[in-house]
Design an enzyme around this catalytic site. Structure first.
Site, PDB file in Angstrom:
ATOM      1  N   ASP A  64       0.817  -1.216   0.000  1.00 15.49           N
ATOM      2  CA  ASP A  64       0.000   0.000   0.000  1.00 15.49           C
ATOM      3  C   ASP A  64       0.849   1.264   0.000  1.00 15.49           C
ATOM      4  O   ASP A  64       2.074   1.213   0.187  1.00 15.49           O
ATOM      5  CB  ASP A  64      -0.952  -0.008   1.205  1.00 15.49           C
ATOM      6  CG  ASP A  64      -0.266  -0.376   2.522  1.00 15.49           C
ATOM      7  OD1 ASP A  64       0.982  -0.356   2.582  1.00 15.49           O
ATOM      8  OD2 ASP A  64      -0.970  -0.674   3.494  1.00 15.49           O
ATOM      9  N   ASN A 131      -7.551  -2.856  14.168  1.00 18.97           N
ATOM     10  CA  ASN A 131      -8.954  -3.122  13.831  1.00 18.97           C
ATOM     11  C   ASN A 131      -9.085  -4.289  12.846  1.00 18.97           C
ATOM     12  O   ASN A 131     -10.119  -4.480  12.229  1.00 18.97           O
ATOM     13  CB  ASN A 131      -9.612  -1.853  13.262  1.00 18.97           C
ATOM     14  CG  ASN A 131      -8.941  -1.369  11.983  1.00 18.97           C
ATOM     15  OD1 ASN A 131      -8.014  -2.014  11.479  1.00 18.97           O
ATOM     16  ND2 ASN A 131      -9.408  -0.254  11.453  1.00 18.97           N
ATOM     17  N   HIS A 133      -7.285  -4.630  10.092  1.00 16.36           N
ATOM     18  CA  HIS A 133      -6.992  -4.339   8.684  1.00 16.36           C
ATOM     19  C   HIS A 133      -5.717  -5.041   8.229  1.00 16.36           C
ATOM     20  O   HIS A 133      -4.823  -5.313   9.013  1.00 16.36           O
ATOM     21  CB  HIS A 133      -6.983  -2.828   8.392  1.00 16.36           C
ATOM     22  CG  HIS A 133      -5.802  -2.043   8.851  1.00 16.36           C
ATOM     23  ND1 HIS A 133      -5.922  -0.765   9.357  1.00 16.36           N
ATOM     24  CD2 HIS A 133      -4.476  -2.309   8.864  1.00 16.36           C
ATOM     25  CE1 HIS A 133      -4.729  -0.301   9.655  1.00 16.36           C
ATOM     26  NE2 HIS A 133      -3.830  -1.209   9.363  1.00 16.36           N
ATOM     27  N   GLU A 138      -9.648  -1.709   5.271  1.00 16.45           N
ATOM     28  CA  GLU A 138     -10.311  -1.441   6.540  1.00 16.45           C
ATOM     29  C   GLU A 138     -11.527  -2.353   6.717  1.00 16.45           C
ATOM     30  O   GLU A 138     -12.003  -2.958   5.743  1.00 16.45           O
ATOM     31  CB  GLU A 138     -10.753   0.027   6.570  1.00 16.45           C
ATOM     32  CG  GLU A 138      -9.622   1.037   6.440  1.00 16.45           C
ATOM     33  CD  GLU A 138      -8.780   1.155   7.708  1.00 16.45           C
ATOM     34  OE1 GLU A 138      -8.879   0.302   8.621  1.00 16.45           O
ATOM     35  OE2 GLU A 138      -7.990   2.123   7.786  1.00 16.45           O
TER      36      GLU A 138
END
Ligand code: GLP
Length: 230
Positions: A64, A131, A133, A138
């Site tokens: 990313d 979380n 990810h 996400e």
């Protein structure tokens, strides 16, 4: 099949993961490696720098990149990879999504094409977001997603604000390989380190396989190794 390796501490985790990468390159010097940013793989990269000769034929693809940061911005992932690895490790080619491209959708398509053209990813390193990810996928990201532009979750921006002067400077968007792109890697190595990951780690094993917790899909990957120091 999921293999879980518990290590004594972060140093030991980094040694384990570096060992897995060296083994991969000894078996197949022209491997295509998927690389990750974040703090977790930094120790691994330091160890890779001690044997740069293994990487001459390797091609790398990062997961990313932030949208809107120039390559020269110290918090861009291109800059990060340059500093942490590529300044010492001479790979044949290293690809990172271009977050400054004028046509971001086109950039995503091109990135997928480049991965395909290199024969797909042989070994993908992954970190785990608090979380759940993976990359910048996400919670709620479809499991069948390919490389795409994402709006970063507020919690992710806050978690990453520590690297910037101010929360306002943290980009609101990023380009990330999709979940399906990641799942197509022949092998995956997930690195999990530190107390703040205990909850996410627990949910990875015990929770439902659901898009609300992106990493949960990894349980269905045919060849994944989780290396952790929890
Ligand atoms: C970041 C990155 C992810 C990384 C994750 C965990 O936002 N985009 O690729 O795996 O968060 O980072 P860390 O290793 O610092 O906990």
């Amino acid at each position: 099949m999921m293999q879980v390796i518990q290590t004594r501490d972060y140093e030991n985790l980094s040694e384990k993961v570096a060992g897995i990468i060296f083994d991969q390159l000894k078996g197949q010097p022209d491997s295509t490696l998927g690389l990750a940013t974040g703090s977790t793989p930094v120790g691994t990269y330091q160890l890779l720098k001690k044997q740069p000769e293994h990487f001459i034929e390797a091609t790398t693809f990062n997961l990313d990149e932030y949208v809107g940061l120039k390559e020269s911005h110290p918090q861009s992932y291109r800059y990060f990879m340059q500093e942490k690895l590529f300044n010492t490790v001479p790979v044949k080619a290293s690809y990172i999504p271009n977050g400054s491209a004028t046509d971001l959708q086109e950039e995503c398509k091109l990135y997928e094409q480049k991965i395909q053209a290199s024969g797909g990813i042989d070994l993908q390193l992954l970190g785990l977001g608090m979380n759940g990810h993976i990359g910048f996928n996400e919670p709620g990201t479809p499991f069948d997603s390919r490389t795409h532009v994402v709006e970063l979750a507020e919690s992710t921006r806050q978690a990453n604000a520590r690297f910037f002067n101010h929360l306002d400077e943290v980009p609101t968007q990023a380009i990330t390989m999709g979940i399906e792109t990641i799942m197509e890697a022949k092998k995956i190595v997930l690195l999990v380190s530190g107390n703040e990951k205990v909850q996410a780690f627990d949910r990875l094993f015990r929770g439902e396989i659901e898009e609300k917790f992106p990493a949960s899909i990894l349980r269905t990957h045919p060849n994944i190794t989780v290396v952790h120091d929890l």
